[in-house]
Design a protein around this motif. Structure first.
Motif, short mmCIF file in Angstrom:
data_model
loop_
_atom_site.label_atom_id
_atom_site.label_comp_id
_atom_site.label_asym_id
_atom_site.label_seq_id
_atom_site.Cartn_x
_atom_site.Cartn_y
_atom_site.Cartn_z
N GLN A 224 -2.61 2.53 0.68
CA GLN A 224 -1.51 3.42 -1.02
C GLN A 224 -1.42 1.90 -1.92
OE1 GLN A 224 0.94 6.27 -0.15
NE2 GLN A 224 1.65 6.36 -1.57
N THR B 81 0.07 1.04 -5.59
CA THR B 81 0.80 1.42 -6.55
C THR B 81 0.94 -0.06 -7.39
OG1 THR B 81 3.33 0.82 -5.67
CG2 THR B 81 2.53 2.83 -5.79
N TYR C 98 0.76 4.69 -9.72
CA TYR C 98 -0.08 4.87 -8.67
C TYR C 98 -1.21 4.62 -8.89
CZ TYR C 98 2.58 8.44 -4.76
OH TYR C 98 3.27 8.29 -3.91
N LYS D 120 -4.13 6.80 -3.62
CA LYS D 120 -4.31 6.73 -1.90
C LYS D 120 -5.27 6.95 -1.56
CE LYS D 120 -1.33 9.26 0.93
NZ LYS D 120 -2.06 9.58 2.01
N PHE E 120 -5.76 9.40 -6.29
CA PHE E 120 -4.64 9.99 -7.53
C PHE E 120 -5.50 9.50 -8.55
CE2 PHE E 120 -0.69 10.50 -4.42
CZ PHE E 120 -1.05 11.09 -3.97
N THR F 288 0.28 -0.63 0.52
CA THR F 288 2.16 0.65 1.87
C THR F 288 1.92 -0.64 3.44
OG1 THR F 288 0.24 1.79 2.38
CG2 THR F 288 1.53 2.61 0.89
N TYR G 292 11.53 -3.11 -1.00
CA TYR G 292 10.32 -2.45 0.00
C TYR G 292 10.39 -1.45 0.73
CZ TYR G 292 7.10 -3.24 3.79
OH TYR G 292 6.43 -2.98 4.70
N GLN H 128 8.90 1.63 1.12
CA GLN H 128 8.23 2.43 1.75
C GLN H 128 8.80 4.07 2.39
OE1 GLN H 128 6.32 1.48 4.34
NE2 GLN H 128 5.52 -0.28 2.82
N ASN I 239 7.62 6.82 -0.81
CA ASN I 239 5.76 6.94 -0.66
C ASN I 239 5.56 7.72 0.14
OD1 ASN I 239 4.75 4.93 -2.51
ND2 ASN I 239 4.99 3.30 -1.34
N THR J 34 4.80 11.57 -0.55
CA THR J 34 3.06 11.96 0.07
C THR J 34 2.59 12.77 1.18
OG1 THR J 34 3.03 9.61 1.26
CG2 THR J 34 1.86 9.93 -0.79
#
Lengths: 161, 40
Positions: free
Chosen positions: A53, A55, A92, A95, A127, A147, B28, B32, B35, B39
């Motif tokens: 993922q 961003t 985004y 993902k 995305f 991520t 961070y 996390q 996100n 999602t």
């Protein structure tokens, strides 16, 4: 895969910087020179997590100054979702439930009061983003945030006037 | 051990890697969580 420049319909894209991260969760392009438009290209991206993922954050702005609408595709289904209008800290790129991932993001008007942003995933899953960064500041920093720690791939930043 | 950030200075081309400082690590963790929530 070697990409040093891209030709747009009018002006040539100039590669500003490139990184092939094998660690870290953020690639931060700093001291970005002033251009009319910026273009982020990422390909072959993989990370240490089960999904990729990505961003993008501009000028390290963590405030609620981004808006976006999102088209996303998972497992052969397409859905449209308008998310967090003016209420997000990042935009985004893509993902992915599968890796490696690739995406491009066009930032139009990076040195003007309106920054329009279009993000497209390349492999059919992820995305597709249309949005804006609500700031009058000239973009001098572009962060690509994963991520999980990067293990492979290349991220390039281009500019054009 | 905290996650690292890779900085690329676009003027000089110099790349440096360092661990997140306190403020960066706090952001961070916020990212996390955001996100993961968004999602789900």
């Amino acid at each position: 895969m070697t990409i040093s420049s891209l030709r747009g319909s009018s002006n040539k894209w100039i590669e500003i910087a490139s990184s092939s991260p094998t660690s870290g969760t953020t690639v931060s392009f700093t001291s970005v020179p002033e251009y009319k438009d910026l273009y982020v290209l990422a390909y072959g991206i993989n990370n240490s997590g089960t999904a990729t993922q990505l961003t993008v954050r501009l000028n390290n702005d963590t405030g609620n100054n981004y808006s976006r609408s999102v088209l996303f595709y998972f497992s052969g289904t397409s859905q449209m979702q308008i998310t967090n209008s003016s209420n997000s800290s990042s935009l985004y790129g893509t993902k992915e439930a599968w890796s490696p991932a690739a995406f491009s993001m066009l930032i139009e008007g990076s040195n003007s009061p309106l920054k329009k942003i279009t993000g497209v995933p390349y492999d059919g899953y992820g995305f597709e983003t249309n949005g804006a960064w609500h700031s009058t500041d000239i973009i001098t920093r572009v962060d690509v945030i994963s991520t999980a720690a990067f293990t492979a791939g290349t991220i390039k930043l281009f500019g054009r006037n | 051990m905290r996650p690292e950030i890779i900085f690329i200075d676009c003027q000089t081309g110099v790349e440096t890697i360092r661990e997140m400082d306190d403020a960066e690590y706090a952001q961070y963790l916020i990212d996390q969580e955001a996100n993961a929530t968004e999602t789900e």
